[in-house]
Enzyme design. Sequence first.
Site, PDB file in Angstrom:
ATOM      1  N   LEU A  55      35.445  35.367  44.936  1.00 39.98           N
ATOM      2  CA  LEU A  55      35.148  35.065  46.339  1.00 39.98           C
ATOM      3  C   LEU A  55      33.673  35.339  46.608  1.00 39.98           C
ATOM      4  O   LEU A  55      33.130  36.330  46.121  1.00 39.98           O
ATOM      5  CB  LEU A  55      35.993  35.944  47.260  1.00 39.98           C
ATOM      6  CG  LEU A  55      37.504  35.818  47.139  1.00 39.98           C
ATOM      7  CD1 LEU A  55      38.188  36.838  48.041  1.00 39.98           C
ATOM      8  CD2 LEU A  55      37.972  34.428  47.515  1.00 39.98           C
ATOM      9  N   ASP A  56      33.032  34.461  47.387  1.00 34.04           N
ATOM     10  CA  ASP A  56      31.651  34.778  47.781  1.00 34.04           C
ATOM     11  C   ASP A  56      31.685  35.661  49.027  1.00 34.04           C
ATOM     12  O   ASP A  56      32.753  35.998  49.541  1.00 34.04           O
ATOM     13  CB  ASP A  56      30.820  33.500  47.968  1.00 34.04           C
ATOM     14  CG  ASP A  56      31.301  32.647  49.122  1.00 34.04           C
ATOM     15  OD1 ASP A  56      32.021  33.176  49.983  1.00 34.04           O
ATOM     16  OD2 ASP A  56      30.958  31.457  49.166  1.00 34.04           O
ATOM     17  N   SER A  57      30.503  36.036  49.506  1.00 33.86           N
ATOM     18  CA  SER A  57      30.467  37.012  50.606  1.00 33.86           C
ATOM     19  C   SER A  57      31.185  36.494  51.856  1.00 33.86           C
ATOM     20  O   SER A  57      31.859  37.248  52.556  1.00 33.86           O
ATOM     21  CB  SER A  57      29.024  37.374  50.932  1.00 33.86           C
ATOM     22  OG  SER A  57      28.270  36.195  51.149  1.00 33.86           O
ATOM     23  N   ASP A  78      33.673  34.264  51.919  1.00 38.55           N
ATOM     24  CA  ASP A  78      35.119  34.258  51.669  1.00 38.55           C
ATOM     25  C   ASP A  78      35.709  35.640  51.882  1.00 38.55           C
ATOM     26  O   ASP A  78      36.808  35.790  52.434  1.00 38.55           O
ATOM     27  CB  ASP A  78      35.419  33.809  50.230  1.00 38.55           C
ATOM     28  CG  ASP A  78      35.070  32.344  50.007  1.00 38.55           C
ATOM     29  OD1 ASP A  78      35.084  31.583  50.984  1.00 38.55           O
ATOM     30  OD2 ASP A  78      34.782  31.978  48.857  1.00 38.55           O
ATOM     31  N   THR A  79      34.953  36.664  51.421  1.00 28.96           N
ATOM     32  CA  THR A  79      35.431  38.035  51.579  1.00 28.96           C
ATOM     33  C   THR A  79      35.608  38.363  53.062  1.00 28.96           C
ATOM     34  O   THR A  79      36.615  38.947  53.459  1.00 28.96           O
ATOM     35  CB  THR A  79      34.439  39.023  50.937  1.00 28.96           C
ATOM     36  OG1 THR A  79      34.166  38.586  49.612  1.00 28.96           O
ATOM     37  CG2 THR A  79      35.000  40.428  50.914  1.00 28.96           C
TER      38      THR A  79
END
Lengths: 131, 79
Positions: free
Chosen positions: A86-88, A90-91
């Site tokens: 997950l990218d930032s 998505d997190t």
Amino acid sequence: MLRTFFRSSTPLTLRRISASPVAARSASTFIGRQSFTPMRFYSAGAAKLDKDEVTRRVIDVIKAFGKSNAAATITPTTLFNKDLGLDSLDTVELLVAVEEEFDIEIPDKIADELKSVAETVDYITSNADAN
Amino acid sequence: MVARLRGIQQDVIHFYRQCIRAAMKKPVETRPHFIDYIHSEFGKHKNLQRKDFTTIEYLLRVGNKKLKMYSQPELKDIH
């Protein structure tokens, strides 16, 4: 335990006070109210969430989230960005989904630090409002 | 990502969180429209240079205005 206490004590109290009619009335209303509302503290209402239960629910949320790579093998040590890909952003989205699940709002400062399943679970179990 | 996010990067993350939270307040049926819209708006600038502060600040200002507008409870759906 409380109920047995009441059962044994109530007649005794009534018997003792019934000598004076005014006192008897106030005593009976007092007892009546007591038995209607069992003592319950605000903080005691919600039992603390079980850690395994929270972990299971967090993992369910992650699986429902769909974007993660290795959805089948989520363990408490799983990292959002490395293991799940997950990218930032998505997190952030995932954490908002977790917030919805437990009916809480994670403050920005804490949410920035949450990087793994275990950290999230720890925060939720330490939060009294979570349910 | 391992290095902690600082300054403007953190502002963007917080703004994104506000957007997603605002979308979560919308009716369940139209919620995906809002989420998709947020994705597309952020996606437009995916290749922005990380040092391009002027542009990022401008986009944050515009974004905040849009968020204010779209988070009004009367607004129930977007296309």
